[in-house]
Design a protein around this motif. Structure first.
Motif, PDB file in Angstrom:
ATOM      1  N   LEU A 103       8.007  -3.956   5.519  1.00 37.11           N
ATOM      2  CA  LEU A 103       6.812  -4.499   6.153  1.00 37.11           C
ATOM      3  C   LEU A 103       6.807  -4.231   7.652  1.00 37.11           C
ATOM      4  O   LEU A 103       5.755  -3.918   8.230  1.00 37.11           O
ATOM      5  N   GLU A 104       7.966  -4.351   8.281  1.00 35.04           N
ATOM      6  CA  GLU A 104       8.032  -4.076   9.708  1.00 35.04           C
ATOM      7  C   GLU A 104       7.800  -2.604  10.008  1.00 35.04           C
ATOM      8  O   GLU A 104       7.256  -2.241  11.064  1.00 35.04           O
ATOM      9  N   ALA A 105       8.206  -1.727   9.090  1.00 34.86           N
ATOM     10  CA  ALA A 105       8.093  -0.290   9.324  1.00 34.86           C
ATOM     11  C   ALA A 105       6.669   0.222   9.112  1.00 34.86           C
ATOM     12  O   ALA A 105       6.168   1.028   9.905  1.00 34.86           O
ATOM     13  N   ARG A 106       6.022  -0.213   8.031  1.00 34.82           N
ATOM     14  CA  ARG A 106       4.711   0.355   7.709  1.00 34.82           C
ATOM     15  C   ARG A 106       3.620  -0.693   7.483  1.00 34.82           C
ATOM     16  O   ARG A 106       2.483  -0.338   7.154  1.00 34.82           O
ATOM     17  N   GLY A 107       3.954  -1.955   7.661  1.00 40.18           N
ATOM     18  CA  GLY A 107       2.988  -3.013   7.379  1.00 40.18           C
ATOM     19  C   GLY A 107       1.842  -3.070   8.375  1.00 40.18           C
ATOM     20  O   GLY A 107       1.953  -2.604   9.520  1.00 40.18           O
ATOM     21  N   VAL A 108       0.729  -3.645   7.931  1.00 45.05           N
ATOM     22  CA  VAL A 108      -0.458  -3.828   8.761  1.00 45.05           C
ATOM     23  C   VAL A 108      -0.614  -5.317   9.047  1.00 45.05           C
ATOM     24  O   VAL A 108      -0.681  -6.130   8.129  1.00 45.05           O
TER      25      VAL A 108
ATOM     26  N   GLU B 133     -14.194  -8.962   5.457  1.00 47.09           N
ATOM     27  CA  GLU B 133     -13.738  -8.302   4.232  1.00 47.09           C
ATOM     28  C   GLU B 133     -12.761  -9.206   3.481  1.00 47.09           C
ATOM     29  O   GLU B 133     -11.827  -9.751   4.065  1.00 47.09           O
ATOM     30  N   GLN B 134     -12.987  -9.358   2.188  1.00 45.36           N
ATOM     31  CA  GLN B 134     -12.075 -10.151   1.360  1.00 45.36           C
ATOM     32  C   GLN B 134     -10.996  -9.244   0.789  1.00 45.36           C
ATOM     33  O   GLN B 134     -11.290  -8.223   0.168  1.00 45.36           O
ATOM     34  N   LEU B 135      -9.739  -9.629   0.995  1.00 45.81           N
ATOM     35  CA  LEU B 135      -8.619  -8.816   0.535  1.00 45.81           C
ATOM     36  C   LEU B 135      -8.445  -8.946  -0.967  1.00 45.81           C
ATOM     37  O   LEU B 135      -8.555 -10.044  -1.522  1.00 45.81           O
ATOM     38  N   GLU B 136      -8.181  -7.819  -1.621  1.00 48.90           N
ATOM     39  CA  GLU B 136      -7.936  -7.840  -3.066  1.00 48.90           C
ATOM     40  C   GLU B 136      -6.605  -8.513  -3.386  1.00 48.90           C
ATOM     41  O   GLU B 136      -6.476  -9.225  -4.386  1.00 48.90           O
ATOM     42  N   GLU B 137      -5.602  -8.255  -2.553  1.00 52.58           N
ATOM     43  CA  GLU B 137      -4.280  -8.853  -2.786  1.00 52.58           C
ATOM     44  C   GLU B 137      -4.314 -10.339  -2.467  1.00 52.58           C
ATOM     45  O   GLU B 137      -4.872 -10.761  -1.450  1.00 52.58           O
TER      46      GLU B 137
ATOM     47  N   PRO C 277       0.202  -1.466   3.189  1.00 56.69           N
ATOM     48  CA  PRO C 277      -0.975  -0.666   2.793  1.00 56.69           C
ATOM     49  C   PRO C 277      -0.760   0.079   1.486  1.00 56.69           C
ATOM     50  O   PRO C 277      -1.732   0.448   0.825  1.00 56.69           O
ATOM     51  N   GLU C 278       0.498   0.294   1.089  1.00 60.79           N
ATOM     52  CA  GLU C 278       0.778   0.965  -0.173  1.00 60.79           C
ATOM     53  C   GLU C 278       0.780  -0.002  -1.349  1.00 60.79           C
ATOM     54  O   GLU C 278       0.862   0.419  -2.508  1.00 60.79           O
ATOM     55  N   GLY C 279       0.733  -1.302  -1.064  1.00 59.82           N
ATOM     56  CA  GLY C 279       0.671  -2.296  -2.124  1.00 59.82           C
ATOM     57  C   GLY C 279       1.956  -2.501  -2.898  1.00 59.82           C
ATOM     58  O   GLY C 279       1.927  -3.072  -3.990  1.00 59.82           O
ATOM     59  N   VAL C 280       3.081  -2.065  -2.332  1.00 64.30           N
ATOM     60  CA  VAL C 280       4.359  -2.201  -3.031  1.00 64.30           C
ATOM     61  C   VAL C 280       5.021  -3.540  -2.708  1.00 64.30           C
ATOM     62  O   VAL C 280       5.488  -4.251  -3.600  1.00 64.30           O
TER      63      VAL C 280
END
Length: 221
Positions: free
Chosen positions: A106-111, A140-144, A166-169
């Motif tokens: 999350l720290e590396a690629r998270g938004v 915008e409503q988040l899907e997650e 952003p990759e949803g993993v």
């Protein structure tokens, strides 16, 4: 009837008056237990990295390996109380090893986004399993859904900052709770404590074996 002595019950005595116990064998046992503790942390962290979507997998692996370490520590020391001392550092290792990989991701690629809670579909009789629906600042409503287990969940209308993958993993987390360095620090602290306990168990176990105290694990001090 003649008195017979069973050869298997005779144990050689050392020059110091105790039983002869190979110190190198005790050292190898100590290094083996300490090494197993390090291996437990590494394997759990690696499984956490491989199974980012399923947090229960590294938890199960860490618990099984941690219990195995506790058993080895007790056998090395020949006393059960040291196993209790190892539980607290075991928790540090488990939490650090399980949470370091996803939080580092999350720290590396998270938004990072500021959101507001618009719905809470708590499930279960106690209402402590929350799946929160979030809306961003631009509407915008988040899907997650943001999952929160336990009491103290953010309430509907409350604003908070989250970091999402952003990759949803990796599941999203509250921004102020993402601390990969802190998880790694807890993991290292737990490993240091385990290593010191292994050294103590090896030394005490060697002394106990020299004195012939190898019977009760529960009552031995």
């Amino acid at each position: 009837m003649p008195f017979r002595i069973r050869r298997s019950t005779i144990r050689p005595l050392s020059a110091m008056g105790g039983y002869a116990v190979d110190p190198w064998k005790s050292l190898r046992r100590t290094l083996g237990v300490a090494g197993f503790g390090c291996l437990t942390a590494l394997v759990t962290a690696y499984v956490s990295y491989l199974a980012l979507r399923w947090v229960w997998v590294p938890i199960a692996v860490g618990v099984v390996l941690g219990l195995a370490f506790v058993v080895l520590l007790i056998l090395l020391h020949r006393a059960a109380w040291i196993g209790l001392l190892s539980i607290v550092p075991a928790l540090f290792i488990l939490v650090g090893a399980v949470q370091y990989a996803p939080e580092a991701a999350l720290e590396a690629r998270g938004v990072r986004e500021g959101v507001v809670v618009v719905a809470d579909s708590a499930t279960g009789k106690d209402g402590k399993n929350h799946r929160l629906t979030l809306r961003t600042a631009d509407g915008e409503q988040l899907e997650e859904r943001f999952t929160y287990n336990g009491s103290g969940a953010p309430r509907v209308g409350e604003r908070l900052d989250v970091i999402r993958d952003p990759e949803g993993v990796v599941p999203m987390e509250q921004a102020d709770e993402v601390d990969a360095a802190g998880r790694l620090g807890g993991l290292v602290a737990g490993l240091v404590a385990w290593t010191l306990l292994a050294v103590l168990a090896g030394w005490r176990g060697h002394v106990r074996r020299r004195r012939g105290k190898t019977d009760s694990l529960l009552l031995s001090l």
